[in-house]
Design an enzyme around this catalytic site. Sequence first.
Site, PDB file in Angstrom:
ATOM      1  CB  SER A 151     -10.257  -5.997   0.327  1.00 31.13           C
ATOM      2  OG  SER A 151     -10.923  -6.513   1.468  1.00 31.13           O
ATOM      3  CE1 TYR A 164      -6.170  -3.816   3.141  1.00 39.94           C
ATOM      4  CE2 TYR A 164      -8.394  -4.490   3.770  1.00 39.94           C
ATOM      5  CZ  TYR A 164      -7.218  -4.720   3.059  1.00 39.94           C
ATOM      6  OH  TYR A 164      -7.111  -5.845   2.265  1.00 39.94           O
TER       7      TYR A 164
HETATM    8  P1  NAD Z   1       1.076 -10.742   2.414  1.00 40.52           P
HETATM    9  O1  NAD Z   1       1.466  -9.886   3.571  1.00 40.52           O
HETATM   10  O2  NAD Z   1       1.464 -12.185   2.401  1.00 40.52           O
HETATM   11  O3  NAD Z   1       1.580 -10.100   1.045  1.00 40.52           O
HETATM   12  C1  NAD Z   1       1.660  -8.728   0.860  1.00 40.52           C
HETATM   13  C2  NAD Z   1       2.756  -8.453  -0.134  1.00 40.52           C
HETATM   14  O4  NAD Z   1       2.781  -7.047  -0.371  1.00 40.52           O
HETATM   15  C3  NAD Z   1       4.153  -8.858   0.371  1.00 40.52           C
HETATM   16  O5  NAD Z   1       4.821  -9.579  -0.634  1.00 40.52           O
HETATM   17  C4  NAD Z   1       4.868  -7.532   0.594  1.00 40.52           C
HETATM   18  O6  NAD Z   1       6.235  -7.590   0.244  1.00 40.52           O
HETATM   19  C5  NAD Z   1       4.114  -6.617  -0.360  1.00 40.52           C
HETATM   20  N1  NAD Z   1       4.202  -5.235   0.088  1.00 40.52           N
HETATM   21  C6  NAD Z   1       3.603  -4.648   1.147  1.00 40.52           C
HETATM   22  N2  NAD Z   1       4.015  -3.369   1.256  1.00 40.52           N
HETATM   23  C7  NAD Z   1       4.897  -3.151   0.251  1.00 40.52           C
HETATM   24  C8  NAD Z   1       5.683  -2.058  -0.180  1.00 40.52           C
HETATM   25  N3  NAD Z   1       5.696  -0.881   0.468  1.00 40.52           N
HETATM   26  N4  NAD Z   1       6.478  -2.220  -1.244  1.00 40.52           N
HETATM   27  C9  NAD Z   1       6.512  -3.384  -1.899  1.00 40.52           C
HETATM   28  N5  NAD Z   1       5.794  -4.461  -1.560  1.00 40.52           N
HETATM   29  C10 NAD Z   1       5.001  -4.336  -0.500  1.00 40.52           C
HETATM   30  O7  NAD Z   1      -0.499 -10.554   2.310  1.00 40.52           O
HETATM   31  P2  NAD Z   1      -1.651 -11.218   1.423  1.00 40.52           P
HETATM   32  O8  NAD Z   1      -2.705 -11.594   2.378  1.00 40.52           O
HETATM   33  O9  NAD Z   1      -1.111 -12.235   0.468  1.00 40.52           O
HETATM   34  O10 NAD Z   1      -2.170  -9.924   0.632  1.00 40.52           O
HETATM   35  C11 NAD Z   1      -2.033  -9.720  -0.747  1.00 40.52           C
HETATM   36  C12 NAD Z   1      -3.117  -8.719  -1.201  1.00 40.52           C
HETATM   37  O11 NAD Z   1      -4.407  -9.253  -0.952  1.00 40.52           O
HETATM   38  C13 NAD Z   1      -3.052  -7.374  -0.462  1.00 40.52           C
HETATM   39  O12 NAD Z   1      -3.298  -6.330  -1.377  1.00 40.52           O
HETATM   40  C14 NAD Z   1      -4.192  -7.490   0.545  1.00 40.52           C
HETATM   41  O13 NAD Z   1      -4.715  -6.230   0.904  1.00 40.52           O
HETATM   42  C15 NAD Z   1      -5.197  -8.307  -0.267  1.00 40.52           C
HETATM   43  N6  NAD Z   1      -6.204  -9.013   0.540  1.00 40.52           N
HETATM   44  C16 NAD Z   1      -5.840  -9.985   1.439  1.00 40.52           C
HETATM   45  C17 NAD Z   1      -6.834 -10.638   2.164  1.00 40.52           C
HETATM   46  C18 NAD Z   1      -6.521 -11.728   3.148  1.00 40.52           C
HETATM   47  O14 NAD Z   1      -7.452 -12.177   3.857  1.00 40.52           O
HETATM   48  N7  NAD Z   1      -5.282 -12.202   3.259  1.00 40.52           N
HETATM   49  C19 NAD Z   1      -8.176 -10.294   1.970  1.00 40.52           C
HETATM   50  C20 NAD Z   1      -8.510  -9.308   1.063  1.00 40.52           C
HETATM   51  C21 NAD Z   1      -7.510  -8.678   0.320  1.00 40.52           C
END
Ligand code: NAD
Length: 253
Positions: A151, A164
């Site tokens: 991130s 985080y």
């Molecule tokens: P999301 O909630 O749609 O996806 C998160 C995924 O992680 C889900 O499929 C969930 O099943 C899995 N997950 C979470 N905890 C888990 C566990 N204990 N065991 C197995 N699986 C687990 O969120 P997203 O926004 O698509 O995020 C994906 C990645 O991108 C993450 O690492 C998040 O930190 C990162 N991210 C997201 C953003 C944003 O703005 N959405 C920004 C920066 C980084």
Amino acid sequence: MNVNPITDPTLRVALVTGSTSGIGAAIARKLNHAGYAVVLHSRSSAETGRAMAAEMKQAIYVQADLSSEADRVRLVGEAIAAWGQLDVLVNNAGISKVIPHADLAAATSAVWHELHEVNVVAPFHLVALAESALRDAALRRRAGCVVNISSHAGVRPKGASIPYAVSKAALNHMTRLLALSLGPDIRVNAVAPGLVDTPLTADWTAAQALWRERAPMHRAASPDDIAHAVAMLVASDYLTGEVLLSDGGLNLT
Ligand code: NAD
């Protein structure tokens, strides 16, 4: 689902964690379109995972809780067993907690441990479990490849909460350390997204306004924008140890 366990020299297999929604789903689809057999994974939503696998050309779904060591071992074992190889590991699964940075009491030890286990320990453990299979990829002419989804909060002093942001900074540093240790057989890179439109951020209205008004690209990323950056790193045989900031230029402001 169309699983073909017979060894095909052109076959490339990718495991994408957290791939039934948001960024992970876009990455899995992008790699599948690029010809990869894909192992989909999530903590719950097994029905969605199986339905997605059925839609794709060569895909399976595995459920696993990445906070459990035993589940991590089973996930990598099943991923490798599906086609007898693993070429790409995308550590996308992650969790966040929104806590104002000044509210130190709310960032309890339990929160620190929970985020650290899923965002830092699990990606490292998955690489360790997949190491031998990823090294074997190099014997088939292309290095094994790891892409961690971190991130912008791990690069700049920002983010949903201090625990985080620190977990993502750790993931960025781990990316560089592993790139140094595992080359030339395995390349390790990260994509560090800014705001991405996913279910996780649907009600983050202040962040959405910030990106619209201040970022040179005047919008948040789509999951597909991030998947594109991941596919680019996967396709780039000389890149390793990079943390690709993908924030529409907000860091310039
Ligand atoms: P999301 O909630 O749609 O996806 C998160 C995924 O992680 C889900 O499929 C969930 O099943 C899995 N997950 C979470 N905890 C888990 C566990 N204990 N065991 C197995 N699986 C687990 O969120 P997203 O926004 O698509 O995020 C994906 C990645 O991108 C993450 O690492 C998040 O930190 C990162 N991210 C997201 C953003 C944003 O703005 N959405 C920004 C920066 C980084």
